[in-house]
Structures are given as structure tokens and as C-alpha cells.
Design a protein around this motif. Structure first.
Motif, PDB file in Angstrom:
ATOM      1  N   HIS A   1       0.811  -1.218   0.000  1.00  0.00           N
ATOM      2  CA  HIS A   1       0.000   0.000   0.000  1.00  0.00           C
ATOM      3  C   HIS A   1       0.849   1.276   0.000  1.00  0.00           C
ATOM      4  CE1 HIS A   1       1.349  -0.484   4.069  1.00  0.00           C
ATOM      5  NE2 HIS A   1       0.904   0.712   4.371  1.00  0.00           N
ATOM      6  N   LYS A   2       2.156   1.169   0.191  1.00  0.00           N
ATOM      7  CA  LYS A   2       2.983   2.360   0.427  1.00  0.00           C
ATOM      8  C   LYS A   2       2.948   3.405  -0.699  1.00  0.00           C
ATOM      9  CE  LYS A   2       4.631   1.458   4.607  1.00  0.00           C
ATOM     10  NZ  LYS A   2       4.133   2.238   5.779  1.00  0.00           N
ATOM     11  N   PRO A   3       2.858   2.993  -1.978  1.00  0.00           N
ATOM     12  CA  PRO A   3       2.806   4.031  -3.016  1.00  0.00           C
ATOM     13  C   PRO A   3       1.621   5.003  -2.879  1.00  0.00           C
ATOM     14  CG  PRO A   3       3.380   1.931  -4.003  1.00  0.00           C
ATOM     15  CD  PRO A   3       2.999   1.638  -2.567  1.00  0.00           C
ATOM     16  N   ASN A   4       0.565   4.612  -2.168  1.00  0.00           N
ATOM     17  CA  ASN A   4      -0.570   5.540  -2.024  1.00  0.00           C
ATOM     18  C   ASN A   4      -0.135   6.892  -1.478  1.00  0.00           C
ATOM     19  OD1 ASN A   4      -2.278   3.482  -2.847  1.00  0.00           O
ATOM     20  ND2 ASN A   4      -2.778   2.834  -0.758  1.00  0.00           N
ATOM     21  N   THR A   5       0.729   6.885  -0.478  1.00  0.00           N
ATOM     22  CA  THR A   5       1.219   8.164   0.054  1.00  0.00           C
ATOM     23  C   THR A   5       2.516   8.587  -0.619  1.00  0.00           C
ATOM     24  OG1 THR A   5       1.741   9.444   2.044  1.00  0.00           O
ATOM     25  CG2 THR A   5       2.421   7.132   2.042  1.00  0.00           C
ATOM     26  N   ALA A   6       3.328   7.647  -1.071  1.00  0.00           N
ATOM     27  CA  ALA A   6       4.590   8.020  -1.736  1.00  0.00           C
ATOM     28  C   ALA A   6       4.308   8.882  -2.962  1.00  0.00           C
ATOM     29  CB  ALA A   6       5.360   6.764  -2.137  1.00  0.00           C
ATOM     30  N   LEU A   7       3.316   8.472  -3.762  1.00  0.00           N
ATOM     31  CA  LEU A   7       2.982   9.240  -4.960  1.00  0.00           C
ATOM     32  C   LEU A   7       2.503  10.637  -4.576  1.00  0.00           C
ATOM     33  CD1 LEU A   7       1.215   6.468  -7.091  1.00  0.00           C
ATOM     34  CD2 LEU A   7       3.359   7.633  -7.648  1.00  0.00           C
ATOM     35  N   ALA A   8       1.684  10.718  -3.528  1.00  0.00           N
ATOM     36  CA  ALA A   8       1.159  12.022  -3.106  1.00  0.00           C
ATOM     37  C   ALA A   8       2.297  12.918  -2.605  1.00  0.00           C
ATOM     38  CB  ALA A   8       0.105  11.825  -2.020  1.00  0.00           C
ATOM     39  N   GLN A   9       3.180  12.383  -1.780  1.00  0.00           N
ATOM     40  CA  GLN A   9       4.278  13.197  -1.240  1.00  0.00           C
ATOM     41  C   GLN A   9       5.224  13.646  -2.350  1.00  0.00           C
ATOM     42  OE1 GLN A   9       6.051  12.010   2.572  1.00  0.00           O
ATOM     43  NE2 GLN A   9       4.391  10.549   2.897  1.00  0.00           N
ATOM     44  N   ALA A  10       5.523  12.743  -3.271  1.00  0.00           N
ATOM     45  CA  ALA A  10       6.421  13.110  -4.376  1.00  0.00           C
ATOM     46  C   ALA A  10       5.744  14.157  -5.267  1.00  0.00           C
ATOM     47  CB  ALA A  10       6.796  11.873  -5.188  1.00  0.00           C
ATOM     48  N   TYR A  11       4.435  14.010  -5.465  1.00  0.00           N
ATOM     49  CA  TYR A  11       3.694  14.968  -6.279  1.00  0.00           C
ATOM     50  C   TYR A  11       3.802  16.387  -5.705  1.00  0.00           C
ATOM     51  CZ  TYR A  11      -0.329  17.475  -8.171  1.00  0.00           C
ATOM     52  OH  TYR A  11      -1.130  18.425  -8.747  1.00  0.00           O
ATOM     53  N   TYR A  12       3.513  16.503  -4.397  1.00  0.00           N
ATOM     54  CA  TYR A  12       3.554  17.833  -3.775  1.00  0.00           C
ATOM     55  C   TYR A  12       4.982  18.366  -3.719  1.00  0.00           C
ATOM     56  CZ  TYR A  12      -1.347  17.305  -2.520  1.00  0.00           C
ATOM     57  OH  TYR A  12      -2.705  17.139  -2.570  1.00  0.00           O
ATOM     58  N   ALA A  13       5.929  17.476  -3.430  1.00  0.00           N
ATOM     59  CA  ALA A  13       7.323  17.907  -3.373  1.00  0.00           C
ATOM     60  C   ALA A  13       7.738  18.508  -4.719  1.00  0.00           C
ATOM     61  CB  ALA A  13       8.220  16.721  -3.012  1.00  0.00           C
ATOM     62  N   LYS A  14       7.400  17.812  -5.792  1.00  0.00           N
ATOM     63  CA  LYS A  14       7.748  18.287  -7.132  1.00  0.00           C
ATOM     64  C   LYS A  14       7.142  19.665  -7.387  1.00  0.00           C
ATOM     65  CE  LYS A  14       9.557  17.684 -11.178  1.00  0.00           C
ATOM     66  NZ  LYS A  14      10.977  17.345 -11.320  1.00  0.00           N
ATOM     67  N   LYS A  15       5.858  19.779  -7.017  1.00  0.00           N
ATOM     68  CA  LYS A  15       5.137  21.027  -7.257  1.00  0.00           C
ATOM     69  C   LYS A  15       5.775  22.195  -6.507  1.00  0.00           C
ATOM     70  CE  LYS A  15       0.402  22.301  -7.319  1.00  0.00           C
ATOM     71  NZ  LYS A  15      -0.922  22.055  -6.754  1.00  0.00           N
ATOM     72  N   GLU A  16       6.364  21.856  -5.349  1.00  0.00           N
ATOM     73  CA  GLU A  16       6.945  22.914  -4.510  1.00  0.00           C
ATOM     74  C   GLU A  16       8.431  23.112  -4.790  1.00  0.00           C
ATOM     75  OE1 GLU A  16       5.853  21.768  -0.505  1.00  0.00           O
ATOM     76  OE2 GLU A  16       3.736  21.598  -1.076  1.00  0.00           O
ATOM     77  N   GLY A  17       8.941  22.476  -5.820  1.00  0.00           N
ATOM     78  CA  GLY A  17      10.342  22.685  -6.173  1.00  0.00           C
ATOM     79  C   GLY A  17      11.334  21.900  -5.337  1.00  0.00           C
ATOM     80  N   VAL A  18      10.846  20.954  -4.542  1.00  0.00           N
ATOM     81  CA  VAL A  18      11.758  20.109  -3.761  1.00  0.00           C
ATOM     82  C   VAL A  18      12.537  19.209  -4.731  1.00  0.00           C
ATOM     83  CG1 VAL A  18      11.866  18.227  -2.067  1.00  0.00           C
ATOM     84  CG2 VAL A  18      10.267  20.144  -1.739  1.00  0.00           C
ATOM     85  N   GLU A  19      13.837  19.090  -4.501  1.00  0.00           N
ATOM     86  CA  GLU A  19      14.651  18.289  -5.430  1.00  0.00           C
ATOM     87  C   GLU A  19      15.041  16.925  -4.889  1.00  0.00           C
ATOM     88  OE1 GLU A  19      17.863  20.921  -6.447  1.00  0.00           O
ATOM     89  OE2 GLU A  19      16.486  22.382  -7.347  1.00  0.00           O
ATOM     90  N   GLU A  20      14.967  16.787  -3.562  1.00  0.00           N
ATOM     91  CA  GLU A  20      15.356  15.517  -2.931  1.00  0.00           C
ATOM     92  C   GLU A  20      14.376  15.157  -1.834  1.00  0.00           C
ATOM     93  OE1 GLU A  20      20.228  15.651  -2.814  1.00  0.00           O
ATOM     94  OE2 GLU A  20      19.082  16.413  -1.107  1.00  0.00           O
ATOM     95  N   LEU A  21      13.979  13.894  -1.780  1.00  0.00           N
ATOM     96  CA  LEU A  21      13.233  13.416  -0.614  1.00  0.00           C
ATOM     97  C   LEU A  21      14.109  12.381   0.091  1.00  0.00           C
ATOM     98  CD1 LEU A  21       9.512  13.102  -1.824  1.00  0.00           C
ATOM     99  CD2 LEU A  21      10.433  14.702  -0.119  1.00  0.00           C
ATOM    100  N   ILE A  22      14.221  12.549   1.408  1.00  0.00           N
ATOM    101  CA  ILE A  22      15.079  11.665   2.189  1.00  0.00           C
ATOM    102  C   ILE A  22      14.187  10.871   3.130  1.00  0.00           C
ATOM    103  CG2 ILE A  22      17.273  11.602   3.436  1.00  0.00           C
ATOM    104  CD1 ILE A  22      17.434  13.760   1.340  1.00  0.00           C
ATOM    105  N   THR A  23      14.439   9.600   3.254  1.00  0.00           N
ATOM    106  CA  THR A  23      13.623   8.803   4.164  1.00  0.00           C
ATOM    107  C   THR A  23      14.422   7.655   4.761  1.00  0.00           C
ATOM    108  OG1 THR A  23      11.396   7.881   4.436  1.00  0.00           O
ATOM    109  CG2 THR A  23      12.676   7.053   2.562  1.00  0.00           C
ATOM    110  N   GLU A  24      13.749   6.936   5.649  1.00  0.00           N
ATOM    111  CA  GLU A  24      14.344   5.737   6.236  1.00  0.00           C
ATOM    112  C   GLU A  24      13.481   4.546   5.831  1.00  0.00           C
ATOM    113  OE1 GLU A  24      12.545   7.898   8.005  1.00  0.00           O
ATOM    114  OE2 GLU A  24      10.818   6.553   8.114  1.00  0.00           O
ATOM    115  N   THR A  25      14.011   3.356   5.955  1.00  0.00           N
ATOM    116  CA  THR A  25      13.185   2.169   5.744  1.00  0.00           C
ATOM    117  C   THR A  25      13.739   1.004   6.544  1.00  0.00           C
ATOM    118  OG1 THR A  25      11.942   0.985   4.010  1.00  0.00           O
ATOM    119  CG2 THR A  25      14.320   1.067   3.733  1.00  0.00           C
ATOM    120  N   GLY A  26      12.826   0.100   6.919  1.00  0.00           N
ATOM    121  CA  GLY A  26      13.252  -1.121   7.615  1.00  0.00           C
ATOM    122  C   GLY A  26      13.379  -2.221   6.585  1.00  0.00           C
ATOM    123  N   ALA A  27      12.351  -3.042   6.475  1.00  0.00           N
ATOM    124  CA  ALA A  27      12.368  -4.139   5.507  1.00  0.00           C
ATOM    125  C   ALA A  27      12.360  -3.632   4.063  1.00  0.00           C
ATOM    126  CB  ALA A  27      11.171  -5.057   5.738  1.00  0.00           C
ATOM    127  N   GLY A  28      11.918  -2.394   3.856  1.00  0.00           N
ATOM    128  CA  GLY A  28      12.028  -1.810   2.526  1.00  0.00           C
ATOM    129  C   GLY A  28      10.720  -1.575   1.785  1.00  0.00           C
TER     130      GLY A  28
END
Lengths: 466, 466
Positions: free
Chosen positions: A118-145
Motif C-alpha cells: 500500500h505504500k505508493p498511495n502516500t509516496a505518490l502524493a508526497q512526491a507529487y507535492y514535493a515536485k510542485k513545490e520545487g523540492v529536489e530531494e526526498l530523504i527517508t528511512e526504511t526497515g524491511a524496505g
């Protein structure tokens, strides 16, 4: 057409929901704010804007009952994998000895997304807004991936650089999702690393430190604060993530309506609470509004990390190095390091504040299972429905089976719906060890130790001030 | 609704085809029979019935243009994963520089099946008939495991025992699908084993022999002939397997019709020929009947194992130990051991007799690519469409990209459709090695060596006798 041709209830791409469901205005008590870890005061918008994409911060505190999904983003959901199917689990029902239509089990299949959860449901939204706001990098953490690969997928679609701090134990033992992230162009570092202060404090004394989600969050937050064009991205816990996931519950509602069903019991596994929240929140609104007053809602935790079942409801840091905002939530303490169970996505010391409030107000309740129990349920599901579940998701399956058998014993009529949050193709070693009889269950530390862990150092937070 | 909401063309479960398409009556020359390896004469029905489920043998020689799918079986297709989606590859088109609607790429997504490939299409059918005929065990071989996991899934649904001889190299290096088979209750043995005469002839001299598909087939056939209630099951090559796979092409036709398209080029990868045949055969009928006279059809092989491109069209054994029937097909010789490329499903010395006849009669033609080229195309696809392809399937992607770029250069209008036969979640090590720059391409042996391999010992087969 025979009845069973209706076992998979499908929606067309144009039926992807047009809004996300925001539960904040419905909650019986006001949502608690994010707290600045430096001074114990509510994080001012500037601070939150420096960490997350701005639109996400605004969504996090919105009191609007629904939030419109931008047209372009909705198109991407629809072109890639949404709506996902809802299945009637005829095979599982038969396997566990249910007969006829008195007890029905349905599952929402989020494993059909490109990254398998289910993770892309929010990943797509966050990347969408980041792009719109001129963000060039998103940094995150992950466990199992699951989350890291979801975000890498989203960032790649929007041509944003993605940097992932991956808990070293998983980085070394489960290479599958690491390679998948790299295939999506992401940069993946084992955590603790020597790239951040937070990481280095562990790395220096032990370059092979196995790491934890709490440490990896600290690294990702620190890294994101270095640059004006970088932001931190989180895959669970906070309000806006659960908001984005409400696609799951809204579609489930439409699909159940197509077969004239309403749920009696909703079930999901809980780590930070995102897949669970995504399924239940649209139904929680109905429960609070008297449309589904008797709906039972159950969140399932590992016995090795039962944040809600055994945690305290209190303020706590979201990470180990105290760099992330402080949240009011059920927590085992931010210094609690969960045992190395295979359900890496459920190894988090806390839980979403929304879920905490729902639990406190008896709108839902938690359940717990051991990892050998859930993997047994996972095998039962694989044999009967064909799809190998992720260990996280197998927690929900175990509880669904238990609830169905209880209803059978009590001769009750029940419609049980659970969220099949992801497949287990990258977690095959969990099943290998289980089938070889090599897995043990982990007991929690004694109550005294747990209590000590929970009472960790914290700035004074004056709740009368907000 | 914007246009792109139509990027995934979905059918409802009740639209699963009601028949399989049998191409035998349409072929420009009569189909060649299966030959008994013991005497060089057409295998009598008793012999074929002792090897395969009876209904499959009858289908293998049927001249009916369509064969009805039993109602119960159709219900199982529909409850588990069919119809599968057809995608317009907007992402891939953009990634490779196509603009507008002049060149359109579509792909049929068979990776959504529970085991991640098209293999269950025939596995379910074979297990269905076996069950109906009282067969208690199905025995098969597998390389990378796509077929073995497909059959294990099918057998488990029908409560038939499944025994799989898995090429030892894959058994050791790619544990994922082995565990999946075990989760479906299958018994999995590394091949060569000491459980059969055929296996033991290799095992005795080297218990760590890496094995080959040809040896594993010999073991499975030998094992199945031991018992009256056991049958051999094959995942490709023979007519009835390609027949069962025609679900793919029939659905693709319906889906293209929904968006008012007809294909100019059809593409699939070829090992034994089953996913390729499944896509093309319903369209081949249209081509032969003058409905789609200009349709181009391309089957893609690895340069390391180009059975059609470099093989001879002749009689040859289906296996290494000469236990399986002899077939007339394009072959590199049954003693040819393909180099250890990652596309294990394409490492077969021969090809389906149906495909051979289509090639000989210029109804289709083959193409070849190296493994580094196809993995590069696989990464391009992953980045642009999100889904990681199996190395087998990446062969089709590479060719689709090449054809699209050629059409662009020639300023042509083209609709290109390829079969996305399976995902690569269990083949992640291929991508890991590729990204690390550790993969090399394999050249074929010299023409002299190849020629020698092809001219292997064979009983005299008198074609005037049948």
C-alpha cells in the motif's frame, strides 16, 4: 454467471476516489500537535515546512472533512494500479472449515501495486507535492524496505532524487527491496552510516551496528534539514500519511456496496498505523455518525512490539536521536529496540496519534500475535488463496481467521474485512526459516524494564498552552 | 475523465473467455505427431495417456477450432486472477522519447497471477483434468521456478500431490520460488537427483552436478511412469499447453477493441513458446483468415540459446536422457547445454512445434538479444512503468523498444503489443549483478560445434507413415 465469478470485486480506473477522507474533524477529542523536540512547544509552521512538503503539513492539520486529490495525481493512481481488487476469500473460508454464507471473509488486495504494498498511495502524493513545490530531494528511512521502495518508485516517476537510510540488518539480510530501490534510481545507505551526526554516533563505535528504525529516522531527518531543496518523507504515523491511505477504505466501501455487504469487523496490522488507518478511517466516520454503530475495528500488533497493547499513551520522540518531532501516542519508549522479528514494518516503538485517540476512545481495540502464529496463518492463506503475504500482513490474516472461527463457534453471522497490505515475495526467508522450524517467538522485557524505557527524558510539555 | 485514466484496460471476471483457441486446423501444414523415443513411430494413444492427463492428450491433437473451458475451471480463473490488465505504456513511451499517439505501446500484464507469471493458465487446466481423471500426483521439472510454482499452486488448489525436479543450479542460487512451491505443499528435489535412473547417471559421478532442464525433464517423466495414478506435467512446448495459454491473446483482443485499436506488431519472449503462443495464436487465426494480413509477429530469444534463429528444423528429443517424446521442432540439439543466463525459462534447446511451423511458413519471425541488453531494457521499464520484469519477459521489452524506435525513425504509425509474462521479484540477483557490472554476455559455440550437437543419435522416423 455463477456466484463465484464475483469473488473479485473490481472497480474501473475512473472510479479512483476523488478525495481523501480526513478524520480529524470527526475525532471525539482534538488532535494533538507535533512538538518541537528542542523546546517542547508546538512546532511552528516554519519548522514543519522545513521538514515536510508544505502541502502535506497543511493537510496534517486541516479540519476539512475531505481533501480533493489533484487531477494529475489521481490520473497517476489510475494509470498505475488503482483501484485495487477486493476479494471474497472463498478459498480461505473453505480451508478453515466455514460453510455457506453465514460468515464471509473479504480482503482488500494492496499487493497489486508495482512495489507490492500500500505504500505508493502516500509516496505518490508526497512526491507529487514535493515536485510542485520545487523540492529536489526526498530523504527517508526504511526497515524491511516496503516504504523505501514505495517512495523510490514515487520519486522516480516525478524525477525527484530519493535517498534512503535502510536499517543495516535489513540492508544486509534482505537485498531484494534494496535492489528494487536502486532500479528506481534511489540512493540507498545502510544505517547507522557515517554520513550524519546521528548515524556517526553509533557507526564510530561499531561500523557493523545492525541499526533500528529510530536511528534511521534520525539520520533521514538530519540529512533533510541540511538543504533548502531537500525534505524528509515519512511513510506512516503522521496524519497526512493516514489521510493519503484512505483510498483503501473508500474503495473497499464501494466494492462492498456492489455486493450488498456492510462489514461487521474490520482488521488490519499496525506498525505506524498507515495501512490500518487507510482501511478503517472512512468506516470510522460512519461508525461515529451512527451509520455503522456496531462496527468492530481491530488493529493487530506483533507480541514482540505491542505499542498500543502494552505501551503508555504519552508524549514521545518519533526517533532515537530525538531529532524528529515529539508526538502524543501509545509508545514503548523511543529507546525500545524491538526484537528482530521478520515483520520489519511493524517494529516501531510508537503508533499514529490518530490511532492512539481511536483506541483511547474505544472506537477500536488492539490484538497481538506471535510471529510463528502469524506465519502459520500466512501459509494457510497461501495454500488457500494462492498469494504469499508479507509477514506484516499475515498479522491481519491470523486475526481474521480467529474472528471467523469465534463467530462460527458462537453461531453468529459476520462479514469480516481485512487489509491485505502487501505480498511477501521479498520476505521469503521468513517462510524458509518458519518451515525449517528455525523461528522462535520473542517475549517482551519484564514490566519493570518496559516501564523504565517508557519514562525517558522529555522536555516539559504544557498541554494547556494549545 | 482524462484520456490517461484509460491506461489500464480492465475486463471483469465474467469476461474470462469461454473457450481456448486451437490453432491446429488453421496451420498451413499438418501438425507433426509426438514420436515414441523407443521405436521412432508415432506415440500410440496408450503411451501418451500414460504420460499426460487424458483430456490434455485429446486436446493436443484436436482439430476443433475452439475448445470449451469447463465451467468450474473458468470460475477458478475468474476468482483468482483473470482477466489480467492490458496497459498502455505511457511511461515507457515517454522514457524512450516517443511523443503523441503515432506510436503506441501496450502490454498484457500476466505478472498479476498469484505466482507472478502466465504459468497458472495451463497449470490450473492440467490440475483440473488430472483431478477429474483420478490422478493423484503430477510430476514436473522446473528451471528458475516460474513453471514449478505455477503447477504447485494449481495442484494445491485441487488437492493433488505435486513433485518438482528443480535444476540444481537454480535450487541453490534462487531459493525464492523453491520456498513458494513448498508453501503450496509441493515436494521439491534438486536435479540431477538419486531418485531416478536418469538422475542417478549424472548424480553418481557428481552429486553437485548443476543440472539442466533436459535432465530434469528426464527425471520427471521417468518418475511419472512408475505409477498408474501419477502423470507428467509440462509447462510449455506441447500443443495443449499453448492452447491453454490462448486466454492471453483472446483477452488482449477484447481489450484492444475497447480502445479501438488493432495491433501492427505482436511481441513475446520464447523459451518453449508458451507465453508467446498464448498471446499470438488468436491473432494468428486473424492473420491467416485475412483479417489482419499485415500483422508482424516477433518471438524473442536469448542470444545464448537461439533455438529458432540458429537451430535446425528437425526431429529431436524433448529431454537429455531420451525418455520424453520426440518432436519436430527448431532445435540446437538435445545435448546442447545453454550458458547460465538469468532467463532460466528461456534455456531450452528446442521450441514448440506450433511455433516452428509458424516460423517455417513466415507467419512470424525470431529476434535475439544479449542478456545485458535485455536487463538494461528491464531497468528502463522498471523506471518508467514501475514493474520489475522477469529476465525472460525483459527480452520482449527490449524488442518492443527497438521496434518503436525503428518506427519513429521511419516516421511510421504503429501499435505495438507485447506480453509482460512475469515479474522479476524472484530474479533480483540478475539485476544486482547487472547493476554491479558483473554480468557478461555469452557467445554461442562455433557453427561446427553447434552442427555436431544438432546431429545427435535418433531413431529413423519415416514421415510417409503418418
Amino acid at each position: 454467471m455463477t456466484e463465484k465469478l464475483n469473488a473479485r470485486i473490481l472497480l474501473q480506473p475512473e472510479e479512483v476516489p476523488k478525495v481523501w477522507v480526513n478524520i480529524l474533524p470527526d475525532l471525539p477529542v482534538p488532535m494533538t500537535p507535533l512538538i518541537n523536540p528542542l523546546d517542547g512547544k508546538p512546532a511552528p509552521p516554519e519548522l514543519a515546512f522545513a521538514i515536510f512538503p508544505k502541502e502535506c503539513v497543511l493537510q496534517d492539520v486541516s479540519q476539512e472533512p475531505t481533501i480533493a486529490i489533484p487531477k494529475d495525481l489521481r490520473e497517476i493512481y489510475a494509470t498505475s494500479y488503482r483501484p485495487t481488487p477486493l476479494h471474497r476469500a472463498y478459498g480461505l473460508e473453505k480451508e478453515i472449515g466455514l460453510e455457506g454464507d453465514k460468515i464471509k471473509i473479504f480482503y482488500k488486495n494492496e499487493s497489486v501495486s508495482p512495489t507490492g504494498s500500500h505504500k505508493p498511495n502516500t509516496a505518490l502524493a508526497q512526491a507529487y507535492y514535493a515536485k510542485k513545490e520545487g523540492v529536489e530531494e526526498l530523504i527517508t528511512e526504511t526497515g524491511a524496505g516496503q516504504w523505501g521502495s514505495g517512495l523510490a518508485y514515487g520519486c522516480n516517476l516525478f524525477k525527484i532524487r530519493c535517498i534512503v537510510y535502510m536499517v543495516r540488518a535489513s540492508f544486509l539480510q534482505k537485498p531484494g527491496r534494496k535492489i528494487l530501490m536502486k532500479a528506481y534510481n534511489a540512493e540507498v545507505h545502510p544505517s547507522p552510516s557515517n554520513l550524519t551526526e546521528a548515524g556517526n554516533s553509533f557507526y564510530k563505535t561499531n561500523p557493523l551496528h545492525p541499526g533500528s528504525l529510530g536511528i534511521a529516522i534520525s539520520e533521514a531527518v538530519e540529512h533533510s534539514l541540511r538543504s533548502n531543496t531537500a525534505r524528509y518523507s515519512l511513510g506512516s504515523v503522521v496524519n497526512f500519511v493516514l489521510l493519503h491511505q484512505t483510498l483503501i477504505g473508500q474503495e473497499t466501501k464501494m466494492q462492498l456496496a456492489k455486493v450488498n455487504e456492510t462489514p461487521d469487523i474490520l482488521i488490519g496490522c499496525m506498525g505506524g498505523g498507515s495501512n490500518f488507518g487507510g482501511l478503517i478511517l472512512p468506516f470510522v466516520r460512519d461508525k461515529l455518525n451512527g451509520i455503522l454503530p456496531d462496527l468492530e475495528i481491530i488493529g493487530v500488533e506483533p507480541k514482540a512490539c505491542p505499542s498500543v497493547s502494552k505501551g503508555e499513551y504519552r508524549w514521545d520522540y518519533g526517533d532515537s536521536a530525538k531529532k524528529a518531532p515529539i508526538l502524543k501516542m501509545h509508545t514503548l519508549g523511543h529507546t525500545f529496540i524491538p526484537s528482530p522479528i521478520h515483520a520489519g514494518g511493524l517494529r516501531y516503538h510508537g503508533i499514529a496519534p490518530i490511532i492512539s485517540i481511536l483506541c483511547n476512545n474505544k472506537i477500536m481495540y488492539p490484538a497481538m500475535h506471535h510471529q510463528t502464529e502469524i506465519l502459520e496463518a500466512g501459509i494457510t492463506f497461501t495454500k488457500s488463496e494462492g498469494i504469499l503475504p508479507a509477514p506484516e500482513c499475515a498479522h491481519a490474516i491470523k486475526e481474521a481467521i480467529d474472528q471467523a472461527l469465534k463467530a462460527k463457534e458462537n453461531n453468529e453471522k459476520k462479514v469480516i474485512v481485512f487489509n491485505f497490505s502487501g505480498h511477501g515475495f521479498f520476505d521469503i526467508s521468513a517462510y524458509e526459516e518458519y518451515m525449517a522450524g528455525d523461528l522462535t517467538d520473542y517475549e517482551l522485557p519484564t514490566e519493570e524494564i518496559l516501564k523504565a524505557l517508557k519514562s525517558t527524558d522529555m522536555p516539559v510539555i504544557d498541554e494547556t498552552q494549545f
